[in-house]
Design a protein around this motif. Structure first.
Motif, PDB file in Angstrom:
ATOM      1  N   SER A 203       0.828  -1.210   0.000  1.00 30.77           N
ATOM      2  CA  SER A 203       0.000   0.000   0.000  1.00 30.77           C
ATOM      3  C   SER A 203       0.860   1.256   0.000  1.00 30.77           C
ATOM      4  O   SER A 203       0.579   2.216  -0.719  1.00 30.77           O
ATOM      5  N   ALA A 204       1.909   1.265   0.807  1.00 29.84           N
ATOM      6  CA  ALA A 204       2.787   2.430   0.879  1.00 29.84           C
ATOM      7  C   ALA A 204       3.512   2.658  -0.444  1.00 29.84           C
ATOM      8  O   ALA A 204       3.626   3.794  -0.913  1.00 29.84           O
ATOM      9  N   LEU A 205       3.991   1.593  -1.051  1.00 28.82           N
ATOM     10  CA  LEU A 205       4.697   1.721  -2.327  1.00 28.82           C
ATOM     11  C   LEU A 205       3.751   2.166  -3.433  1.00 28.82           C
ATOM     12  O   LEU A 205       4.126   2.965  -4.294  1.00 28.82           O
ATOM     13  N   THR A 206       2.537   1.672  -3.404  1.00 28.63           N
ATOM     14  CA  THR A 206       1.544   2.039  -4.413  1.00 28.63           C
ATOM     15  C   THR A 206       1.132   3.495  -4.275  1.00 28.63           C
ATOM     16  O   THR A 206       0.914   4.180  -5.269  1.00 28.63           O
ATOM     17  N   ALA A 207       1.045   3.983  -3.049  1.00 27.71           N
ATOM     18  CA  ALA A 207       0.581   5.346  -2.783  1.00 27.71           C
ATOM     19  C   ALA A 207       1.677   6.393  -2.963  1.00 27.71           C
ATOM     20  O   ALA A 207       1.376   7.571  -3.147  1.00 27.71           O
ATOM     21  N   TYR A 208       2.950   6.013  -2.895  1.00 32.24           N
ATOM     22  CA  TYR A 208       4.039   6.983  -2.955  1.00 32.24           C
ATOM     23  C   TYR A 208       3.973   7.752  -4.269  1.00 32.24           C
ATOM     24  O   TYR A 208       3.776   7.161  -5.319  1.00 32.24           O
TER      25      TYR A 208
END
Length: 89
Positions: A69-74
């Protein structure tokens, strides 16, 4: 703590999205890079996630799902909610 991060699950996601994964120090340091050159470093034992070596803006992720989720949202900020608590990314 390291067990909360599933390497096989993450590696499969990374391959589908074109991200590379290099694991160092017997699994204690994950280095990820995408096609645009964004680098992300994860230390599973401390749950610390850093983008582009910017340790001042480090965040915490609790699981493989939170990491994805964090990588997708960055680079957009986003709140990830886990059963324990939410973290601002």
């Amino acid at each position: 703590m390291i067990d909360d991060f599933n390497e096989a699950e993450f590696r499969a996601w990374a391959e589908r999205t074109g991200m590379t994964l290099d694991i160092k120090n017997n699994g204690h340091h994950w280095i990820m890079r995408d096609a645009e050159g964004v680098r992300a470093d994860l230390w599973p034992s401390t749950r610390k996630l850093v983008f582009n070596l910017n340790h001042a803006d480090a965040t915490v992720v609790d699981s493989t799902e939170d990491l994805i989720s964090a990588l997708t949202a960055y680079p957009e900020p986003r709140v990830i909610t886990t059963p324990r608590q939410g973290y601002l990314l």
